[in-house]
Design a protein around this motif. Structure first.
Motif, PDB file in Angstrom:
ATOM      1  N   ASN A 135       0.829  -1.210   0.000  1.00 45.48           N
ATOM      2  CA  ASN A 135       0.000   0.000   0.000  1.00 45.48           C
ATOM      3  C   ASN A 135       0.862   1.259   0.000  1.00 45.48           C
ATOM      4  O   ASN A 135       0.564   2.221  -0.701  1.00 45.48           O
ATOM      5  CB  ASN A 135      -0.947   0.001   1.193  1.00 45.48           C
ATOM      6  N   ILE A 175      -8.393   5.409  -1.385  1.00 42.11           N
ATOM      7  CA  ILE A 175      -7.248   5.445  -0.486  1.00 42.11           C
ATOM      8  C   ILE A 175      -7.175   4.086   0.201  1.00 42.11           C
ATOM      9  O   ILE A 175      -8.139   3.652   0.839  1.00 42.11           O
ATOM     10  CB  ILE A 175      -7.399   6.565   0.552  1.00 42.11           C
ATOM     11  N   PRO A 209      -6.549   1.282   2.931  1.00 47.65           N
ATOM     12  CA  PRO A 209      -6.493   1.340   4.387  1.00 47.65           C
ATOM     13  C   PRO A 209      -5.140   0.874   4.904  1.00 47.65           C
ATOM     14  O   PRO A 209      -4.446   0.093   4.260  1.00 47.65           O
ATOM     15  CB  PRO A 209      -7.612   0.389   4.824  1.00 47.65           C
ATOM     16  N   ASP A 210      -4.785   1.376   6.057  1.00 51.84           N
ATOM     17  CA  ASP A 210      -3.597   0.887   6.745  1.00 51.84           C
ATOM     18  C   ASP A 210      -3.971  -0.476   7.331  1.00 51.84           C
ATOM     19  O   ASP A 210      -4.857  -0.555   8.178  1.00 51.84           O
ATOM     20  CB  ASP A 210      -3.200   1.865   7.850  1.00 51.84           C
ATOM     21  N   ASP A 243      -8.433   3.972   6.868  1.00 51.42           N
ATOM     22  CA  ASP A 243      -7.785   4.738   5.815  1.00 51.42           C
ATOM     23  C   ASP A 243      -7.499   6.167   6.255  1.00 51.42           C
ATOM     24  O   ASP A 243      -6.982   6.967   5.486  1.00 51.42           O
ATOM     25  CB  ASP A 243      -8.606   4.717   4.525  1.00 51.42           C
ATOM     26  N   TRP A 273      -3.236   7.310   8.241  1.00 50.13           N
ATOM     27  CA  TRP A 273      -1.959   7.580   7.599  1.00 50.13           C
ATOM     28  C   TRP A 273      -1.356   8.862   8.161  1.00 50.13           C
ATOM     29  O   TRP A 273      -2.063   9.837   8.396  1.00 50.13           O
ATOM     30  CB  TRP A 273      -2.125   7.721   6.086  1.00 50.13           C
TER      31      TRP A 273
END
Length: 128
Positions: A49, A83, A85-86, A92, A95
């Motif tokens: 990502n 975007i 997601p972490d 999301d 970050w």
């Protein structure tokens, strides 16, 4: 002459205890490896990502001569579909945005994970 009754079908208590002990032993060996592999897969997704978003930031800069003002600009201008997601925080919006040294070049130069903690190699996720 006494007739012997046939043995009824089923398991004895000892047989059940032996099987349950074997299952418990297998679980104690397998579960730690399973949870470790889940963490490793989350880290791999995080690396991917980050690489995708950083590549999109570079393309945006190459096309526009400045970095985007927000991550949403990458989506609205079709550099990303959404975007990502972490994977460590499952959000999301977690970050950490790094602005460029020159504020006139936009607001989003780089991103890092907002997840607390460290990777197995000792580096913090926020440094990736």
């Amino acid at each position: 002459m006494a007739r012997l009754q046939p043995k009824s079908p089923g398991f004895t208590l000892i047989e059940l205890l032996v099987v349950m002990t074997i299952i418990a032993l297998l679980l104690t060996l397998a579960l730690p490896r399973y949870f470790h592999s889940i963490e490793k897969s989350k880290e791999a997704v995080l690396r991917d990502n980050l690489a995708i978003v950083r590549d999109s930031l570079d393309k945006y800069y190459g096309d526009n001569g400045k970095y985007p003002d927000s991550l949403e600009d990458l989506v609205t201008k079709k550099y990303l579909r959404k975007i990502p997601p972490d994977p460590l925080t499952q959000s999301d919006s977690s970050w950490v945005i790094v602005p460029p040294s020159d504020p006139s070049k936009g607001q989003v130069y780089d991103i890092h994970s907002g997840a607390p903690g460290k990777a197995p190699d000792g580096s913090a996720y926020a440094e990736w």
